[in-house]
Design a protein around this motif. Structure first.
Motif, mmCIF file in Angstrom:
data_model
loop_
_atom_site.group_PDB
_atom_site.id
_atom_site.type_symbol
_atom_site.label_atom_id
_atom_site.label_comp_id
_atom_site.label_asym_id
_atom_site.label_seq_id
_atom_site.Cartn_x
_atom_site.Cartn_y
_atom_site.Cartn_z
ATOM 1 N N SER A 1 1.075 -0.985 -0.359
ATOM 2 C CA SER A 1 -0.293 0.065 -0.230
ATOM 3 C C SER A 1 0.841 1.319 0.180
ATOM 4 O O SER A 1 0.330 2.139 -0.963
ATOM 5 C CB SER A 1 -0.607 0.644 0.966
ATOM 6 O OG SER A 1 -0.158 0.170 2.529
ATOM 7 N N TYR B 1 2.306 2.282 -3.991
ATOM 8 C CA TYR B 1 1.308 3.134 -4.486
ATOM 9 C C TYR B 1 2.279 4.155 -5.952
ATOM 10 O O TYR B 1 1.467 4.708 -6.799
ATOM 11 C CB TYR B 1 -0.456 3.314 -4.175
ATOM 12 C CG TYR B 1 -0.019 4.462 -4.066
ATOM 13 C CD1 TYR B 1 -0.990 5.565 -4.334
ATOM 14 C CD2 TYR B 1 0.331 4.677 -2.636
ATOM 15 C CE1 TYR B 1 -0.345 6.661 -3.876
ATOM 16 C CE2 TYR B 1 0.222 5.820 -1.699
ATOM 17 C CZ TYR B 1 0.077 7.396 -3.044
ATOM 18 O OH TYR B 1 0.011 8.423 -1.973
ATOM 19 N N VAL C 1 -0.652 7.270 4.176
ATOM 20 C CA VAL C 1 -0.559 6.404 3.886
ATOM 21 C C VAL C 1 -0.279 5.116 4.710
ATOM 22 O O VAL C 1 0.489 5.130 5.996
ATOM 23 C CB VAL C 1 0.616 6.764 2.839
ATOM 24 C CG1 VAL C 1 1.465 5.928 1.755
ATOM 25 C CG2 VAL C 1 0.480 7.865 2.164
ATOM 26 N N PHE D 1 -5.890 5.521 -2.681
ATOM 27 C CA PHE D 1 -4.547 5.018 -2.063
ATOM 28 C C PHE D 1 -5.075 4.285 -0.904
ATOM 29 O O PHE D 1 -6.368 4.678 0.179
ATOM 30 C CB PHE D 1 -3.743 5.565 -1.484
ATOM 31 C CG PHE D 1 -3.796 6.866 -0.766
ATOM 32 C CD1 PHE D 1 -3.855 6.604 0.967
ATOM 33 C CD2 PHE D 1 -4.696 8.215 -1.196
ATOM 34 C CE1 PHE D 1 -3.663 7.144 1.069
ATOM 35 C CE2 PHE D 1 -4.208 8.923 -0.136
ATOM 36 C CZ PHE D 1 -4.131 8.930 1.255
ATOM 37 N N ILE E 1 -11.131 1.349 -3.403
ATOM 38 C CA ILE E 1 -10.277 2.905 -3.683
ATOM 39 C C ILE E 1 -10.895 3.298 -4.156
ATOM 40 O O ILE E 1 -11.291 2.574 -5.702
ATOM 41 C CB ILE E 1 -9.097 2.168 -3.840
ATOM 42 C CG1 ILE E 1 -7.739 1.996 -3.172
ATOM 43 C CG2 ILE E 1 -8.011 3.617 -4.830
ATOM 44 C CD1 ILE E 1 -6.619 1.648 -3.279
#
Length: 503
Positions: free
Chosen positions: A128, A131, A228, A261, A271
């Motif tokens: 993840s 990305y 993130v 994301f 997403i």
């Protein structure tokens, strides 16, 4: 890009910056020495290089002085006025911008095919985070031989803090170096094609300006992308609010993007379909991500902006909960936090923190020390109850054994004990609605802020609870034990009791 650097500063700021970047940036560049004003450090080694006093820099040949400390302005004056050095002087921010330019414009790594080498326990979380690359595959660290038959442009190794066990030396950069050696030797990879995970941090450390079309030409939007990877709601809030303040000060419109994301509150298959921010809070500027998709002036930000200090006023002004969540918070707090009962709030952060010791995160106290301090504060402060905030059921059981019916807590789902891998990949996240996970956490932090006093480990949740409290706590005790991988405590394998902060 290859240059010789003299680094100014040998404190924790320098240690953190160099530990993170030495196997990437300084693989391509050379450190000749370190300068420091502290005469007691003269002649000692720092990252295997000699520490010298400022007047000795004339004895060395180098291209750039890099300042790695907080007092940048005064150091620059000393370099220019006292030492009469007229060459290039850069700050850490300058280096991050230069590194981003090198990777983005020269190597164009973000448009390349990447193979991520990492810990199998953290596969989804690590993917993840990448990305930002055009294409990424995953190989477990114990199967790097597969790289010999794979096609790729670069190989990316994940955070060394996932592999403290591979080295008796817990220095971050040494563990990372061992990972790189394994990838090169067992995977047959050219060292120049091995990237460290710092390249993802570099991407997130620089504001990126671009245009998506010709709409809204008079507006400039700060597109804030927090959360993130594994960042929880507390960390998201502490990243978002300073960016909102920054946007307002610079006449930009803040728009928070937690939908493009994967993050702790948006699953891979959701997403682009839902927002991890708008599940809980409203957009601060009334604009949504969908409203600016063809806008002319976009500034994309993942920057944390540590120089912007947020206060209770900022939190109240820019953090507005969605009506459903606000109702849940009010109902719980108005039920359990009214009347004359004196309540001691306690936050215990365990699980992945305790097992993984994530690099540069705050070290959490040993549970024995936590129980001892809570007992002391509870008795000396004359409190009636203890409100416990923790994600770990084992901690709840220990507090029940110690304090019996005097302890209470929000009835959220918890992990049984400290988990391997990140908390966001545990069954607690996989087996229930991600809104429920975040909402329960937000309710507990608000409840924690309603207590009369606080005892806590140092983490994002603690900082948010203190802000929500608006300076009403009569006593605050936060364990200040340093940071994993930076302070010596990590080599002992557990926290060590030290003086806490008290305000």
């Amino acid at each position: 890009m290859e240059k010789k650097y003299l680094i100014w500063g040998t404190g924790n700021i320098a240690k953190l910056f160099l530990s993170t970047h030495i196997n990437e940036f300084f693989f391509r560049n050379e450190i000749v020495a370190f300068a420091d004003n502290d005469i007691k450090k003269k002649g000692k080694l720092f990252f295997d290089k000699k520490i010298i006093l400022p007047y000795e820099i004339e004895e060395y040949t180098f291209d750039v002085i890099l300042i790695c400390c907080s007092a940048e302005k005064s150091i620059i004056r000393q370099i220019r006025e006292q030492l009469k050095f007229q060459g290039m002087v850069l700050t850490m921010k300058d280096i991050l911008i230069a590194m981003y330019s090198f990777y983005h414009d020269e190597l164009r790594i973000y448009d390349k095919k990447i193979v991520v080498v990492g810990n199998p326990n953290n596969r989804e979380t690590n993917l993840s985070r990448v990305y930002i690359f055009k294409e990424a595959e995953y190989v477990e660290i114990n199967q790097v031989e597969k790289l010999k038959s794979m096609e790729y442009d670069y190989v990316l190794c994940t955070w060394p803090s996932e592999y403290w066990h591979i080295s008796s030396d817990k220095r971050y950069e040494i563990v990372e170096r061992k990972l790189i050696e394994k990838i090169v030797e067992a995977g047959g990879v050219d060292r120049k094609l091995v990237l460290t995970f710092s390249v993802t941090g570099i991407y997130w450390s620089v504001d990126k300006r671009y245009s998506l079309g010709e709409e809204n030409p008079r507006q400039v939007f700060l597109l804030i992308k927090p959360g993130v990877g594994t960042v929880g709601l507390g960390g998201v809030i502490l990243q978002v609010i300073p960016n909102i303040v920054y946007a307002k000060r610079n006449r930009m419109i803040p728009v928070i993007d937690m939908e493009s994301f994967k993050n702790s509150y948006v699953a891979q298959d959701r997403i682009g379909k839902e927002s991890g921010w708008e599940k809980f809070f409203k957009q601060p500027g009334q604009w949504h991500v969908r409203d600016i998709q063809r806008s002319k002036n976009i500034v994309e930000s993942m920057v944390k902006r540590p120089n912007i200090t947020i206060d209770e006023e900022d939190l109240n002004k820019y953090l507005e909960a969605q009506p459903i969540l606000k109702k849940e918070v009010d109902e719980y707090c108005n039920t359990y936090f009214i009347g004359s009962r004196r309540i001691l709030g306690v936050l215990v952060r365990g699980s992945d923190y305790v097992i993984m010791k994530p690099y540069a995160h705050c070290i959490q106290p040993d549970i024995g020390d936590m129980l001892r301090v809570v007992r002391e504060k509870f008795e000396s402060g004359g409190y009636d109850l203890i409100y416990l905030c923790t994600e770990e059921e084992a901690v709840v059981n220990l507090f029940n054994e110690e304090f019996g019916k005097k302890v209470f807590y929000y009835p959220s789902k918890r992990v049984e004990c400290a988990v391997k891998g990140y908390l966001s990949e545990s069954s607690m996240y996989r087996e229930q609605n991600l809104y429920r996970v975040g909402a329960d956490y937000w309710i507990t932090l608000n409840a924690l802020s309603k207590c009369n006093a606080l005892v806590a480990g140092d983490c994002s949740g603690t900082q948010v609870a203190i802000l929500l409290n608006q300076s009403r706590y009569e006593d605050i005790y936060v364990f200040k034990l340093g940071r994993y991988g930076i302070d010596d405590i990590v080599s002992e394998g557990k926290g060590e009791f030290s003086e806490a902060s008290k305000t």
